[in-house]
Design a protein around this motif. Structure first.
Motif, PDB file in Angstrom:
ATOM      1  N   VAL A 292     -14.680 -63.384 -25.791  1.00  0.00           N
ATOM      2  CA  VAL A 292     -14.340 -63.747 -24.410  1.00  0.00           C
ATOM      3  C   VAL A 292     -15.415 -63.239 -23.453  1.00  0.00           C
ATOM      4  CG1 VAL A 292     -12.709 -63.383 -22.523  1.00  0.00           C
ATOM      5  CG2 VAL A 292     -11.858 -63.867 -24.819  1.00  0.00           C
ATOM      6  N   LEU A 293     -15.832 -61.993 -23.646  1.00  0.00           N
ATOM      7  CA  LEU A 293     -16.863 -61.416 -22.785  1.00  0.00           C
ATOM      8  C   LEU A 293     -18.194 -62.156 -22.949  1.00  0.00           C
ATOM      9  CD1 LEU A 293     -16.116 -57.606 -23.306  1.00  0.00           C
ATOM     10  CD2 LEU A 293     -15.570 -59.003 -21.307  1.00  0.00           C
ATOM     11  N   LEU A 294     -18.537 -62.515 -24.185  1.00  0.00           N
ATOM     12  CA  LEU A 294     -19.778 -63.243 -24.425  1.00  0.00           C
ATOM     13  C   LEU A 294     -19.757 -64.615 -23.761  1.00  0.00           C
ATOM     14  CD1 LEU A 294     -20.502 -62.420 -28.193  1.00  0.00           C
ATOM     15  CD2 LEU A 294     -21.965 -61.857 -26.241  1.00  0.00           C
ATOM     16  N   ILE A 295     -18.611 -65.294 -23.840  1.00  0.00           N
ATOM     17  CA  ILE A 295     -18.507 -66.644 -23.269  1.00  0.00           C
ATOM     18  C   ILE A 295     -18.557 -66.601 -21.742  1.00  0.00           C
ATOM     19  CG2 ILE A 295     -16.950 -68.610 -22.945  1.00  0.00           C
ATOM     20  CD1 ILE A 295     -16.013 -68.147 -25.854  1.00  0.00           C
ATOM     21  N   VAL A 296     -17.710 -65.759 -21.143  1.00  0.00           N
ATOM     22  CA  VAL A 296     -17.574 -65.759 -19.685  1.00  0.00           C
ATOM     23  C   VAL A 296     -18.785 -65.133 -18.999  1.00  0.00           C
ATOM     24  CG1 VAL A 296     -16.206 -64.943 -17.733  1.00  0.00           C
ATOM     25  CG2 VAL A 296     -15.070 -65.744 -19.820  1.00  0.00           C
ATOM     26  N   PHE A 297     -19.147 -63.928 -19.435  1.00  0.00           N
ATOM     27  CA  PHE A 297     -20.215 -63.210 -18.744  1.00  0.00           C
ATOM     28  C   PHE A 297     -21.588 -63.442 -19.379  1.00  0.00           C
ATOM     29  CE2 PHE A 297     -16.354 -60.848 -17.704  1.00  0.00           C
ATOM     30  CZ  PHE A 297     -16.457 -60.805 -16.320  1.00  0.00           C
ATOM     31  N   GLY A 298     -21.689 -63.259 -20.697  1.00  0.00           N
ATOM     32  CA  GLY A 298     -22.984 -63.404 -21.353  1.00  0.00           C
ATOM     33  C   GLY A 298     -23.525 -64.815 -21.327  1.00  0.00           C
ATOM     34  N   SER A 299     -22.628 -65.821 -21.328  1.00  0.00           N
ATOM     35  CA  SER A 299     -23.075 -67.218 -21.346  1.00  0.00           C
ATOM     36  C   SER A 299     -23.014 -67.856 -19.963  1.00  0.00           C
ATOM     37  CB  SER A 299     -22.224 -68.028 -22.339  1.00  0.00           C
ATOM     38  OG  SER A 299     -22.382 -67.544 -23.647  1.00  0.00           O
ATOM     39  N   ILE A 300     -21.803 -67.990 -19.419  1.00  0.00           N
ATOM     40  CA  ILE A 300     -21.640 -68.746 -18.172  1.00  0.00           C
ATOM     41  C   ILE A 300     -22.335 -68.055 -17.000  1.00  0.00           C
ATOM     42  CG2 ILE A 300     -19.976 -69.639 -16.506  1.00  0.00           C
ATOM     43  CD1 ILE A 300     -17.993 -69.974 -18.796  1.00  0.00           C
TER      44      ILE A 300
ATOM     45  N   ARG B 122     -19.478 -69.643 -29.193  1.00  0.00           N
ATOM     46  CA  ARG B 122     -19.756 -69.055 -27.878  1.00  0.00           C
ATOM     47  C   ARG B 122     -20.320 -70.082 -26.917  1.00  0.00           C
ATOM     48  NH1 ARG B 122     -24.630 -64.662 -26.735  1.00  0.00           N
ATOM     49  NH2 ARG B 122     -24.611 -64.852 -24.453  1.00  0.00           N
ATOM     50  N   PHE B 123     -21.330 -70.829 -27.346  1.00  0.00           N
ATOM     51  CA  PHE B 123     -22.016 -71.726 -26.418  1.00  0.00           C
ATOM     52  C   PHE B 123     -21.281 -73.048 -26.199  1.00  0.00           C
ATOM     53  CE2 PHE B 123     -25.778 -69.159 -27.913  1.00  0.00           C
ATOM     54  CZ  PHE B 123     -25.885 -68.442 -26.739  1.00  0.00           C
ATOM     55  N   VAL B 124     -20.641 -73.581 -27.233  1.00  0.00           N
ATOM     56  CA  VAL B 124     -19.897 -74.834 -27.052  1.00  0.00           C
ATOM     57  C   VAL B 124     -18.721 -74.614 -26.102  1.00  0.00           C
ATOM     58  CG1 VAL B 124     -18.408 -76.516 -28.190  1.00  0.00           C
ATOM     59  CG2 VAL B 124     -20.582 -75.902 -29.235  1.00  0.00           C
ATOM     60  N   VAL B 125     -17.966 -73.538 -26.313  1.00  0.00           N
ATOM     61  CA  VAL B 125     -16.833 -73.256 -25.422  1.00  0.00           C
ATOM     62  C   VAL B 125     -17.318 -72.999 -23.993  1.00  0.00           C
ATOM     63  CG1 VAL B 125     -14.953 -71.649 -24.929  1.00  0.00           C
ATOM     64  CG2 VAL B 125     -15.385 -72.374 -27.283  1.00  0.00           C
TER      65      VAL B 125
END
Length: 314
Positions: A224-232, A44-47
């Motif tokens: 995808v949701l975690l990467i785009v919204f939860g992370s970025i 999640r965080f690397v991507v």
């Protein structure tokens, strides 16, 4: 116009850390049921970090930072992501997503105590009331038979508490540390460093990595949701707010996060919401309100014989 734009950004940033982060408990709970926790958090965080750096390149935002800034982003990445988030994901294997969010709702209490211990900041009377209510709420939450009776639930609760300390200290650290001035660059480096350390932890703990093609459709969507919204989106908003408002105000995201997490966990995962949990939530969130309110208790001025002026809390 500049002030209006800043106000809009602050409002949108608070919406991100309030609502989007509230939903990440559900998303992580879904994903960790199928994927190893440190592997999940690492990917999640690397991507997300790589996407942010690529976005900076596309927008021609300089990504070169000083050695001191690099060191500080690595420290922040460890406090927030490697430990502060990665271990919470691990703990979700043993506790409900709504319960985890409720326990973490006591974070402003820890931030307040850390500010007192590390910075010598005086605790105002209203904040003392909040601390007492917070302790009562935490006790009611963790003392439930339904919680204590689950296997490894106590370990999960303890580890979440330690993560709260790590996240609280990180909030104070980034408020004063020399970090990249651009919030995308700052977030990108924290994501990359935190995610890399999570990958090392995954290897050290012997987790078996699973290729994305082997994930179920729901887990792929969740990631995808975690990467785009939860992370970025949310984490960039978080770093932005820590620079423009006080740490204890940023910690007020715990007003909304547990409510969102409880509703989503109940609706999608059939997680049980007990009466004691609702009482604990009410007391905890009331305590958070007292910690962050600007007003003083009238009872204190009554005993002192003079009017106490308003001041910033806590």
């Amino acid at each position: 116009m500049g002030k209006t734009n800043n106000t809009t950004l602050i409002v949108l940033a608070f919406f991100s850390i309030y609502v989007i982060w509230g939903s990440t408990y559900l998303l992580n709970k879904i994903a960790v049921s199928e994927l190893p926790p440190f592997m999940l958090a690492s990917i999640r965080f690397v991507v997300a970090g790589l996407l942010i750096i690529l976005l900076c390149k596309f927008l021609r935002i300089p990504v070169i930072i000083s050695p001191r800034q690099l060191k500080n982003t690595v420290i922040a990445g460890f406090l927030f992501l490697t430990f502060g988030n990665g271990v919470v994901v691990w703990a979700l294997k043993y506790v409900d997503s709504g319960f985890a969010a409720l326990e973490i709702s006591a974070q402003p209490l820890l931030v307040l105590i850390l500010m007192r211990v590390l910075q010598g900041k005086k605790i105002q009377p209203m904040s003392i009331v909040g601390v007492i209510l917070g302790i009562i709420g935490i006790y009611l939450l963790v003392s439930q038979k339904e919680v204590l009776g689950r296997e490894n639930s106590v370990i999960g609760m303890v580890m979440i508490f330690v993560c709260m300390v790590s996240w609280g200290y990180g909030s104070l650290f980034v408020g004063k540390a020399d970090l990249p001035k651009n919030y995308f660059v700052n977030t990108g480096y924290q994501m990359l460093s935190g995610g890399t350390m999570l990958a090392l932890a995954s290897v050290l703990f012997g987790e078996k990595w699973i290729a994305p093609m082997q994930w179920s459709g729901s887990v792929q969507l969740t990631m995808v949701l975690l990467i785009v919204f939860g992370s970025i989106v949310a984490f960039t908003s978080f770093n932005y707010l820590l620079k423009v408002v006080s740490p204890e105000k940023v910690a007020t995201s715990t007003y909304v996060n547990p409510i969102i997490a409880l509703i989503l966990g109940w609706y999608f995962l059939d997680e049980r919401i007990t009466v004691q949990s609702m009482v604990a939530a009410a007391i905890l969130l009331t305590g958070v309100y007292f910690i962050n309110t600007r007003k003083k208790l009238a009872i204190f001025s009554r005993f002192s014989g003079k009017t106490i002026p308003k001041s910033k809390a806590p």
